[in-house]
Design a protein around this motif. Structure first.
Motif, PDB file in Angstrom:
ATOM      1  N   CYS A   1       0.862  -1.189   0.000  1.00  0.00           N
ATOM      2  CA  CYS A   1       0.000   0.000   0.000  1.00  0.00           C
ATOM      3  C   CYS A   1       0.897   1.237   0.000  1.00  0.00           C
ATOM      4  O   CYS A   1       1.728   1.387   0.895  1.00  0.00           O
TER       5      CYS A   1
ATOM      6  N   CYS B   1       0.067   3.282   3.634  1.00  0.00           N
ATOM      7  CA  CYS B   1       0.463   2.774   4.960  1.00  0.00           C
ATOM      8  C   CYS B   1       1.627   1.787   4.896  1.00  0.00           C
ATOM      9  O   CYS B   1       2.134   1.355   5.916  1.00  0.00           O
TER      10      CYS B   1
ATOM     11  N   CYS C   1      -7.555  -0.710   0.721  1.00  0.00           N
ATOM     12  CA  CYS C   1      -6.575  -1.212   1.679  1.00  0.00           C
ATOM     13  C   CYS C   1      -7.299  -1.515   2.990  1.00  0.00           C
ATOM     14  O   CYS C   1      -7.939  -0.640   3.570  1.00  0.00           O
TER      15      CYS C   1
ATOM     16  N   CYS D   1      -5.459   0.714   6.056  1.00  0.00           N
ATOM     17  CA  CYS D   1      -5.667   2.165   6.234  1.00  0.00           C
ATOM     18  C   CYS D   1      -7.017   2.632   5.679  1.00  0.00           C
ATOM     19  O   CYS D   1      -7.343   3.812   5.774  1.00  0.00           O
TER      20      CYS D   1
HETATM   21 ZN   LIG Z   1      -2.937   1.057   3.334  1.00  0.00          ZN
END
Ligand SMILES: [Zn+2]
Length: 180
Positions: A29, A32, A65, A68
């Motif tokens: 990601c 994050c 995601c 996050c």
């Molecule tokens: Zn993320």
């Protein structure tokens, strides 16, 4: 968030083969930095241009995601973020291939893109420094464009690197590429 993803497709083959359905999630990601947390999150529709310069509808894959809770859209390599015209036509225009049918068809919009690039290229050039070679004295905006595209091999690759490493594009800086 938005990411450019390398695909071995043209605009036409991506659309014909419904490649958006086979687009895989990136491992990491970009927000994050966790691994393997993406879940499929549908598609969104946008427009681009084909090799004749005609407008066509295209689907872009989106992921969510699970760490996050942000969505990520995966732009195929040939698209330019927030620009209608696809990279191959933009490249041809900036190489001076004004006779090409796609370039002619989108001439007005391409001129506007160039204006936008010319107004911001010095900021971009100072951001890149000598990464793509040393600038010759009195370099023009067009020469800078051609040199950096050549150093990366294509506008698609330059765009991917600009977003990944500098969080910007040839035509401006956008929130969806920024860190949290
Ligand atoms: Zn993320």
């Amino acid at each position: 968030m938005q990411k450019v993803v390398r695909v071995h497709h043209t605009v036409e083959s991506y659309v014909q083969q419904n490649f958006h359905q086979r687009m895989r999630a990136p491992e990491e990601c970009p927000r994050c930095h966790r691994y393997h947390r993406f879940q499929a999150h549908g598609y969104y529709e946008r427009f681009t241009t084909d090799r004749m310069g005609k407008t066509l509808r295209i689907q872009v894959r989106r992921f969510l995601c699970m760490h996050c809770a942000r969505t990520l859209s995966c732009l195929p390599y040939f698209l330019q973020p927030y620009r209608l015209i696809s990279n191959p036509t933009l490249e041809a225009f900036m190489r001076g291939e004004g006779q090409r049918v796609d370039v002619q068809r989108q001439a007005g919009l391409l001129q506007r893109y160039r204006k936008r690039f010319v107004s911001g290229w010095k900021t971009l050039a100072s951001l890149l420094g000598n990464l793509f070679g040393r600038a010759p004295p009195q370099e023009t905006a067009t020469a800078f464009w051609r040199r950096t595209v050549a150093a990366c091999g294509s506008l698609a690759e330059l765009t991917l690197r600009l977003i990944q490493d500098f969080r910007t594009t040839c035509f401006g800086t956008y929130r969806c590429h920024q860190p949290p």
